[in-house]
Scaffold this active site. Structure first.
Site, mmCIF file in Angstrom:
data_model
loop_
_atom_site.group_PDB
_atom_site.id
_atom_site.type_symbol
_atom_site.label_atom_id
_atom_site.label_comp_id
_atom_site.label_asym_id
_atom_site.label_seq_id
_atom_site.Cartn_x
_atom_site.Cartn_y
_atom_site.Cartn_z
ATOM 1 C CG ASN A 52 25.253 -32.055 -0.088
ATOM 2 O OD1 ASN A 52 24.212 -31.465 0.206
ATOM 3 N ND2 ASN A 52 25.976 -31.733 -1.144
ATOM 4 C CB SER A 87 26.735 -32.346 -4.300
ATOM 5 O OG SER A 87 26.281 -31.324 -5.120
ATOM 6 C CG HIS A 107 29.840 -28.442 -2.066
ATOM 7 N ND1 HIS A 107 29.214 -28.796 -0.899
ATOM 8 C CD2 HIS A 107 28.892 -28.514 -3.030
ATOM 9 C CE1 HIS A 107 27.937 -29.070 -1.154
ATOM 10 N NE2 HIS A 107 27.722 -28.903 -2.438
ATOM 11 C CD GLU A 164 30.924 -28.823 2.544
ATOM 12 O OE1 GLU A 164 30.859 -29.451 3.601
ATOM 13 O OE2 GLU A 164 30.361 -29.212 1.503
HETATM 14 N N1 3HC Z 1 21.175 -13.339 -6.878
HETATM 15 C C1 3HC Z 1 21.185 -12.376 -5.954
HETATM 16 N N2 3HC Z 1 20.334 -12.324 -4.914
HETATM 17 C C2 3HC Z 1 19.438 -13.323 -4.821
HETATM 18 C C3 3HC Z 1 19.380 -14.399 -5.718
HETATM 19 C C4 3HC Z 1 20.302 -14.367 -6.793
HETATM 20 N N3 3HC Z 1 20.339 -15.340 -7.708
HETATM 21 N N4 3HC Z 1 18.402 -15.241 -5.318
HETATM 22 C C5 3HC Z 1 17.872 -14.721 -4.206
HETATM 23 N N5 3HC Z 1 18.492 -13.570 -3.916
HETATM 24 C C6 3HC Z 1 18.256 -12.678 -2.767
HETATM 25 C C7 3HC Z 1 16.933 -11.942 -2.939
HETATM 26 O O1 3HC Z 1 17.094 -10.805 -3.741
HETATM 27 C C8 3HC Z 1 16.604 -11.592 -1.490
HETATM 28 O O2 3HC Z 1 17.390 -10.478 -1.082
HETATM 29 P P1 3HC Z 1 16.851 -9.479 0.091
HETATM 30 O O3 3HC Z 1 16.549 -10.337 1.283
HETATM 31 O O4 3HC Z 1 18.009 -8.534 0.302
HETATM 32 O O5 3HC Z 1 15.642 -8.822 -0.490
HETATM 33 C C9 3HC Z 1 17.148 -12.814 -0.730
HETATM 34 O O6 3HC Z 1 18.073 -13.459 -1.594
HETATM 35 C C10 3HC Z 1 16.049 -13.762 -0.385
HETATM 36 O O7 3HC Z 1 15.390 -14.161 -1.573
HETATM 37 P P2 3HC Z 1 13.815 -14.120 -1.766
HETATM 38 O O8 3HC Z 1 13.230 -12.932 -1.053
HETATM 39 O O9 3HC Z 1 13.532 -14.254 -3.228
HETATM 40 O O10 3HC Z 1 13.258 -15.443 -1.156
HETATM 41 P P3 3HC Z 1 13.356 -16.012 0.295
HETATM 42 O O11 3HC Z 1 13.421 -14.988 1.367
HETATM 43 O O12 3HC Z 1 12.241 -16.994 0.307
HETATM 44 O O13 3HC Z 1 14.777 -16.755 0.297
HETATM 45 C C11 3HC Z 1 16.302 -18.472 -0.218
HETATM 46 C C12 3HC Z 1 15.101 -17.671 -0.699
HETATM 47 C C13 3HC Z 1 17.522 -17.555 -0.121
HETATM 48 C C14 3HC Z 1 16.538 -19.539 -1.258
HETATM 49 C C15 3HC Z 1 15.969 -19.039 1.223
HETATM 50 O O14 3HC Z 1 14.735 -19.703 1.203
HETATM 51 C C16 3HC Z 1 17.020 -19.999 1.704
HETATM 52 O O15 3HC Z 1 18.056 -19.614 2.226
HETATM 53 N N6 3HC Z 1 16.729 -21.303 1.558
HETATM 54 C C17 3HC Z 1 17.663 -22.375 1.941
HETATM 55 C C18 3HC Z 1 18.657 -22.541 0.839
HETATM 56 C C19 3HC Z 1 19.648 -23.621 1.151
HETATM 57 O O16 3HC Z 1 19.574 -24.344 2.134
HETATM 58 N N7 3HC Z 1 20.618 -23.769 0.240
HETATM 59 C C20 3HC Z 1 21.583 -24.818 0.322
HETATM 60 C C21 3HC Z 1 21.083 -25.975 -0.468
HETATM 61 S S1 3HC Z 1 22.229 -27.328 -0.423
HETATM 62 C C22 3HC Z 1 23.298 -27.004 -1.672
HETATM 63 O O17 3HC Z 1 23.173 -26.056 -2.412
HETATM 64 C C23 3HC Z 1 24.405 -27.948 -1.846
HETATM 65 C C24 3HC Z 1 24.209 -28.811 -3.060
HETATM 66 O O18 3HC Z 1 25.364 -29.633 -3.208
HETATM 67 C C25 3HC Z 1 22.992 -29.714 -3.012
#
Ligand code: 3HC
Length: 269
Positions: free
Chosen positions: A177, A106, A127, A139
């Site tokens: 990040n 990350s 990433h 990335e």
């Molecule tokens: N596999 C397949 N599909 C998945 C899944 C998985 N593991 N997890 C979630 N989904 C799908 C769901 O089925 C749903 O699909 P649909 O809209 O077609 O029905 C969709 O994703 C949305 O999921 P949920 O309905 O369960 O929940 P939310 O609408 O609350 O969304 C979230 C959850 C996608 C996590 C959303 O809140 C989001 O985008 N959050 C921000 C995430 C983010 O910023 N990520 C980056 C973090 S930083 C990082 O990772 C870098 C690291 O280095 C720190």
């Protein structure tokens, strides 16, 4: 993150070998991948038949020898230099010279991690973002010794997983990040100063800035320890106090309140 990458690669038709850190980890990894597929089935992205087909292409092992014929290996262990370096060395000892070795770090510069390898041209940063099956960008970070062929192969791999690869030059925290950790840390500092409550700040960010999660929900989702490690890694290099983990973040880590995975972070689960 590792199981998310595995799930996404399986869904793109790849045969995937996951290396677990222990025999216990084998069951944990399988459960996580299966539950990811359940979400995909629930949202009608895939059918149960597709899930069964994908799972046939999954092997989970603790034995690095199973990697010997891999085209590409992605290291996705904790964000600690020593841990990553030791795992990278073990990977290199078991794969052929033409295997691309990627790190899903990350924040740690690729050129630093590459010092742990003897064949450096095939080493690169890839990433991914959580949840990997949903997030559409990778990335792709070239270190100072990454070959052009490795960059091209990594980009092709990301595209084949329906992700957009974006080339990024080596720098601590890369782009995502570097921006995100400032945002989370500033939100935590505003909380420490009593400017608003965590619920208030999350609501403002979700409704006012249209982010899917507020900074505290997102920090809990990523892992407070992971955020802390990333901030420290960037701070170590830049000496910019804005990256020094806020009082509350440091306290949560000390208390083992690491977010969703430990059932408590900024919020209780
Ligand atoms: N596999 C397949 N599909 C998945 C899944 C998985 N593991 N997890 C979630 N989904 C799908 C769901 O089925 C749903 O699909 P649909 O809209 O077609 O029905 C969709 O994703 C949305 O999921 P949920 O309905 O369960 O929940 P939310 O609408 O609350 O969304 C979230 C959850 C996608 C996590 C959303 O809140 C989001 O985008 N959050 C921000 C995430 C983010 O910023 N990520 C980056 C973090 S930083 C990082 O990772 C870098 C690291 O280095 C720190």
């Amino acid at each position: 993150m590792g199981t998310g990458i595995a799930q996404a690669a399986l869904s793109s038709g790849y045969g995937v070998i996951v290396i677990a850190h222990s025999e216990n980890g084998i069951g944990v990894a399988r459960k996580r991948i299966e539950s990811g597929f359940e979400k995909a089935i629930a949202s009608k992205a895939i059918t149960a038949e597709q899930r069964d087909k994908y799972l046939k292409n999954l092997q989970i092992s603790v034995d690095y020898k199973t990697l010997e014929n891999s085209e590409l290996v992605i290291e996705a262990v904790s964000e600690v230099r020593k841990v990553k370096e030791s795992v990278l060395k073990r990977i290199e000892a078991h794969v052929g010279n033409n295997t691309v070795i990627a790190t899903n770090t990350s924040s740690i510069p690729i050129s630093i991690l590459s010092n742990s390898l003897s064949v450096k041209g095939r080493f690169i940063g890839m990433h991914f973002f959580n949840p990997v099956p949903v997030m559409r960008v990778v990335e792709v970070i070239n270190g100072n010794t990454t070959s052009q062929e490795t960059i091209e192969r990594s980009k092709r791999f990301a595209i084949s997983m329906d992700k957009t690869p974006v080339a990024v030059n080596d720098s601590p925290g890369f782009i995502a990040n570097r921006l995100l950790m400032l945002f989370i840390n500033e939100a935590a500092t505003a909380l420490d100063e009593g400017v608003s409550t965590k619920e208030g700040i999350d609501t403002i960010v979700k409704l006012g800035l249209h982010h899917p999660m507020g900074p505290f929900e997102l920090a809990d989702f990523i892992g407070i320890d992971v955020c802390n490690d990333i901030m420290l890694e960037i701070y170590k290099d830049k000496r910019d106090v804005r990256f020094k983990p806020s009082r509350t973040i440091a306290k949560l880590v000390r208390e083992g309140k690491l977010g969703r995975k430990s059932m408590e972070g900024f919020y209780k689960y």
